[in-house]
Motif scaffolding. Sequence first.
Motif, short mmCIF file in Angstrom:
data_model
loop_
_atom_site.label_atom_id
_atom_site.label_comp_id
_atom_site.label_asym_id
_atom_site.label_seq_id
_atom_site.Cartn_x
_atom_site.Cartn_y
_atom_site.Cartn_z
N THR A 41 1.29 -1.33 0.35
CA THR A 41 0.09 0.21 0.06
C THR A 41 0.72 1.34 -0.39
OG1 THR A 41 -0.29 0.28 2.39
CG2 THR A 41 -1.55 -0.97 1.45
N SER A 42 2.11 1.14 -0.59
CA SER A 42 3.44 2.24 -0.55
C SER A 42 3.50 2.36 1.29
CB SER A 42 2.49 3.05 -1.56
OG SER A 42 1.56 4.04 -0.57
N ASN A 43 3.20 1.86 2.35
CA ASN A 43 2.64 3.24 3.69
C ASN A 43 4.20 2.68 4.19
OD1 ASN A 43 0.44 4.10 3.76
ND2 ASN A 43 -0.37 2.51 3.75
N CYS A 44 4.74 1.32 3.86
CA CYS A 44 6.13 0.75 4.37
C CYS A 44 7.76 1.32 4.55
CB CYS A 44 5.86 -0.71 4.96
SG CYS A 44 6.03 -1.43 4.01
N GLY A 45 7.63 1.17 3.23
CA GLY A 45 8.61 1.62 2.60
C GLY A 45 9.95 0.41 2.69
N ALA A 46 9.18 -0.63 2.50
CA ALA A 46 10.58 -2.38 2.91
C ALA A 46 10.70 -1.79 1.17
CB ALA A 46 9.67 -2.82 3.45
N CYS A 47 9.55 -1.66 0.33
CA CYS A 47 10.55 -2.17 -0.88
C CYS A 47 10.84 -1.50 -1.94
CB CYS A 47 8.85 -2.27 -1.59
SG CYS A 47 7.74 -0.64 -1.89
N CYS A 98 15.21 -7.29 12.90
CA CYS A 98 14.34 -8.09 12.33
C CYS A 98 14.82 -8.41 10.36
CB CYS A 98 12.88 -8.47 12.38
SG CYS A 98 12.49 -7.72 11.41
N GLY A 99 15.40 -7.02 10.04
CA GLY A 99 15.78 -6.30 8.62
C GLY A 99 15.38 -6.36 7.94
N PHE A 100 13.63 -6.82 8.10
CA PHE A 100 12.76 -6.65 7.28
C PHE A 100 12.59 -5.35 6.83
CE2 PHE A 100 8.46 -6.69 5.14
CZ PHE A 100 8.56 -7.61 4.24
N CYS A 101 12.74 -3.86 7.46
CA CYS A 101 12.57 -2.59 6.79
C CYS A 101 14.07 -2.76 6.12
CB CYS A 101 12.05 -1.85 8.01
SG CYS A 101 12.89 -1.28 9.15
N THR A 102 14.88 -3.17 6.88
CA THR A 102 15.81 -2.80 6.38
C THR A 102 16.46 -2.06 4.46
OG1 THR A 102 17.11 -3.87 8.56
CG2 THR A 102 19.16 -3.03 6.96
N PRO A 103 16.22 -2.96 3.61
CA PRO A 103 17.05 -2.99 2.28
C PRO A 103 16.13 -1.21 1.94
CG PRO A 103 16.05 -5.27 2.50
CD PRO A 103 15.65 -3.98 3.66
N GLY A 104 14.74 -1.75 2.34
CA GLY A 104 14.47 0.21 2.04
C GLY A 104 14.85 1.58 2.44
N MET A 105 14.91 0.91 4.06
CA MET A 105 15.87 2.09 4.60
C MET A 105 16.90 2.66 4.12
SD MET A 105 14.90 3.74 7.65
CE MET A 105 13.16 3.11 8.85
N LEU A 132 8.58 2.70 7.40
CA LEU A 132 8.52 2.12 9.01
C LEU A 132 9.55 0.78 9.61
CD1 LEU A 132 5.04 1.82 8.82
CD2 LEU A 132 6.25 4.44 9.26
N CYS A 133 9.52 1.14 10.84
CA CYS A 133 10.34 -0.25 11.34
C CYS A 133 9.49 -0.19 12.77
CB CYS A 133 12.34 0.31 11.41
SG CYS A 133 12.63 -1.22 12.60
#
Length: 183
Positions: A41-47, A98-105, A132-133
């Motif tokens: 939904t473009s909210n988290c930024g992970a992508c 956890c590293g999930f947000c890391t690529p996008g961050m 988001l993290c």
Amino acid sequence: MRITVTVDGTRYTDDVEPRTLLVHYLREQLGKVGTVVGCDTSNCGACTVHLDGHSVKSCSVLAVQADGCEVTTVEGLARDGTLHPVQQAFHDNHALQCGFCTPGMIMQSIDLLADNPDPDEQAVREGIEGNLCRCTGYQNIIRAVQDAAHHMRPGAGPEAERVAGGDQSAAGRAASSVGGGGE
């Protein structure tokens, strides 16, 4: 539709359905699984990836919109086994859990530093606010971005050379923990 896109320095020509999101094209057709599907939904930024040098949330871009463009993913940042200075700073400052947000961050932080090479804490917070993290509390992420900024400054000394171009052992140890291969 047929598209031609350069991803991490390699040119690809593929047929895609017009409704295919860039994130799905990268992951499913090109195997770039470091680009994470978070919320769709473009909210988290992970992508987040770079499209022609600017950060975009790849879940909000159609693959056909990237036709003729250059895309950089987190997997395309390291050079010759050496992490990008932002990747290295995330590792050195423990800016992940956890590293999930890391690529996008990481991708957003690189874009931030391109616009503001010396951000204060507030500028970093504003620069990454679309990412988001859920784990870190952001303190180490902010520290990492500022550390990367310090190491990326022209004339930053031998430490900048290590981070930007040479400490192979640190790069090898950190490669799996700084956003380069999550599924």
